[in-house]
Design an enzyme around this catalytic site. Structure first.
Site, PDB file in Angstrom:
ATOM      1  N   ASP A  43       0.821  -1.213   0.000  1.00  0.00           N
ATOM      2  CA  ASP A  43       0.000   0.000   0.000  1.00  0.00           C
ATOM      3  C   ASP A  43       0.856   1.265   0.000  1.00  0.00           C
ATOM      4  OD1 ASP A  43      -1.733   2.216   1.300  1.00  0.00           O
ATOM      5  OD2 ASP A  43      -3.173   0.614   0.928  1.00  0.00           O
ATOM      6  N   ASP A  44       0.444   2.272  -0.785  1.00  0.00           N
ATOM      7  CA  ASP A  44       1.172   3.539  -0.835  1.00  0.00           C
ATOM      8  C   ASP A  44       1.331   4.170   0.546  1.00  0.00           C
ATOM      9  OD1 ASP A  44       1.320   3.244  -3.550  1.00  0.00           O
ATOM     10  OD2 ASP A  44       0.110   5.000  -4.057  1.00  0.00           O
TER      11      ASP A  44
ATOM     12  N   TYR B  28       6.182   0.175 -12.585  1.00  0.00           N
ATOM     13  CA  TYR B  28       7.024   1.347 -12.736  1.00  0.00           C
ATOM     14  C   TYR B  28       8.421   0.946 -13.222  1.00  0.00           C
ATOM     15  CZ  TYR B  28       3.721   4.401 -10.204  1.00  0.00           C
ATOM     16  OH  TYR B  28       2.627   5.139  -9.822  1.00  0.00           O
TER      17      TYR B  28
ATOM     18  N   GLU C  72       9.676  -2.720 -11.967  1.00  0.00           N
ATOM     19  CA  GLU C  72       8.875  -3.600 -11.127  1.00  0.00           C
ATOM     20  C   GLU C  72       8.433  -4.808 -11.939  1.00  0.00           C
ATOM     21  OE1 GLU C  72       6.869  -0.081  -8.335  1.00  0.00           O
ATOM     22  OE2 GLU C  72       5.699  -1.023  -9.936  1.00  0.00           O
TER      23      GLU C  72
END
Length: 416
Positions: A54-55, A356, A377
């Site tokens: 999670d960010d 990314y 990623e």
């Protein structure tokens, strides 16, 4: 000169090295950034370390240093960048840039208060991010303390921003010496009464320094279409190229004619589709081969060992090629930027979940061509299981990307 016919069969993919891998404890590594540092070059591979995918669970920035050993890169252990943090904040979006004249590396990032998610900042119009930087003067071995540059670089403009971030990925230095760090903000376009948000819009822009990083300023925003995470590249003729994530189905590009102090209106790039919800992508400019160079399939001559650079630049671009999901990392080439039609179809360098990425130029390699690297990623089930590194050359790119339509129609694939 027309390229020779390619042999049919599976497209080769470069060898891949996993540098960061999700741990059983839940620690997850995301948002890569890659910076080559001479001599060698040494490679600095950065990522976010998160407590979960999670960010809002971003934690620290981490680094692995790679050194060249013949044709291979030997990677050192994972290092947590303890100084790249503000108390009570989480560190996100590594974005390094190097000043070639001083050798100083600036690692920009945002420090976000607590676990405040970006969506809450956008909904309330209350920014929780700070613009931060740490500096290394010894090729990334030691890093100074975090500097909060928010007031200096943004000033009163912050009052009209719901939130902002840098990059992620690499910054650039222009021939004038100007340092540029790509960035984006969610601008508050209108508020309801009692301070509640009416609407916001994302816009790409840049931070820049003309005094070797002593002071930083922000450019004006890409003015029209919605644009987010972005990267920059210098083109010939004094143009600066911005390529940005967009929620409009395709990538957005915008040009600057004043070295990134401002940007012209952005335009969508139909040949660069986004995934369903969008994804960060990397852009890299490099000098085009001279017009007299032979095509990649022809025998090299001794004079082919140099890579001359003129006013003409080509661009590489990395991004997942899946239209509905983040799948299959691809490399595309533009021989005629900023023409939005000039992009090739992708060369897939990894099949599977991908996210990314960040591209870097490694300089000349054997066969008289340029070497590149991509940090991205990847995973078997989801794109955030690992962060992988691979190398390839311009020769490999030219061998594996399909011809672009613009140069194919003109009857050649080399600049003339």
């Amino acid at each position: 000169m027309q390229p020779s016919a390619r042999t049919m069969g599976p497209t080769p993919m470069p060898a891949r090295k996993v540098l960061f891998q999700q741990e059983r404890t839940g620690l997850t590594y995301r948002v890569p950034a890659l910076l080559p540092v001479p001599p060698g070059p040494t490679l600095l591979a950065f990522a976010e370390q998160r407590l979960s995918p999670d960010d809002s669970h971003a934690h620290h920035l981490v680094l692995r240093r790679g050194t060249r050993a013949g044709s291979l890169v030997q990677w050192g252990p994972l290092c947590v960048l303890d100084t790249a943090t503000l108390p009570g904040h989480r560190s996100m979006n590594p974005c390094p840039v190097r000043d070639a004249s001083t050798g100083t590396i600036f690692l920009f990032f945002i420090a976000v208060r607590g676990r405040t998610p970006e969506t809450l900042q956008i909904r309330t119009g209350k920014n929780a991010a700070r613009l931060c930087c740490v500096v290394s003067r010894d090729a990334g071995l030691k890093w100074g303390g975090a500097q909060d540059l928010t007031k200096q670089a943004i000033g009163d403009a912050e009052q009209g921003w719901a939130t902002f971030a840098v990059g992620p990925g690499h910054g650039v230095q222009l021939s004038s010496g100007r340092l540029l760090v790509p960035a984006y903000t969610y601008r508050v376009d209108g508020r309801e009464c009692f301070g509640h948000i009416c609407r916001t819009s994302p816009h790409a822009f840049a931070f820049f320094s003309d005094d070797h990083g002593h002071t930083w300023h922000c450019s004006s925003l890409v003015p029209n279409l919605r644009s987010g995470e972005c990267q920059l590249a210098a083109l010939g003729g004094g143009l600066l190229y911005c390529n940005a994530r967009s929620p409009l189905g395709h990538r957005l590009q915008a040009l600057s004619t004043d070295e990134g102090s401002s940007f012209l209106a952005g335009q969508l790039v139909p040949s660069l589709p986004e995934t369903a919800r969008g994804c960060q992508g990397s852009i890299l400019g490099f000098p085009a081969p001279s017009p007299g160079r032979s095509a990649p399939d022809e025998p090299e001559s001794p004079e082919d060992e140099e890579i001359p650079g003129g006013d003409l630049s080509w661009l590489l671009y990395s991004h997942p090629t899946g239209h509905r999901a983040r799948l299959h990392m691809g490399i595309r080439l533009s021989r005629s930027p900023p023409d939005p039609r000039s992009w090739t179809e992708p060369w897939v360098i990894y099949e599977g979940p991908s996210g990314y990425s960040d591209l870097a130029c490694l300089g000349p390699v054997p066969r008289g061509t340029l070497g590149f690297a991509c940090l991205f990623e990847s995973g078997a089930r989801v794109s955030y299981e690992e962060v992988s590194f691979c190398e390839f050359s311009l020769h490999d790119v030219l061998e594996n990307v399909p011809p672009d339509h613009v140069n194919e129609a003109a009857g050649h694939c080399w600049p003339c």
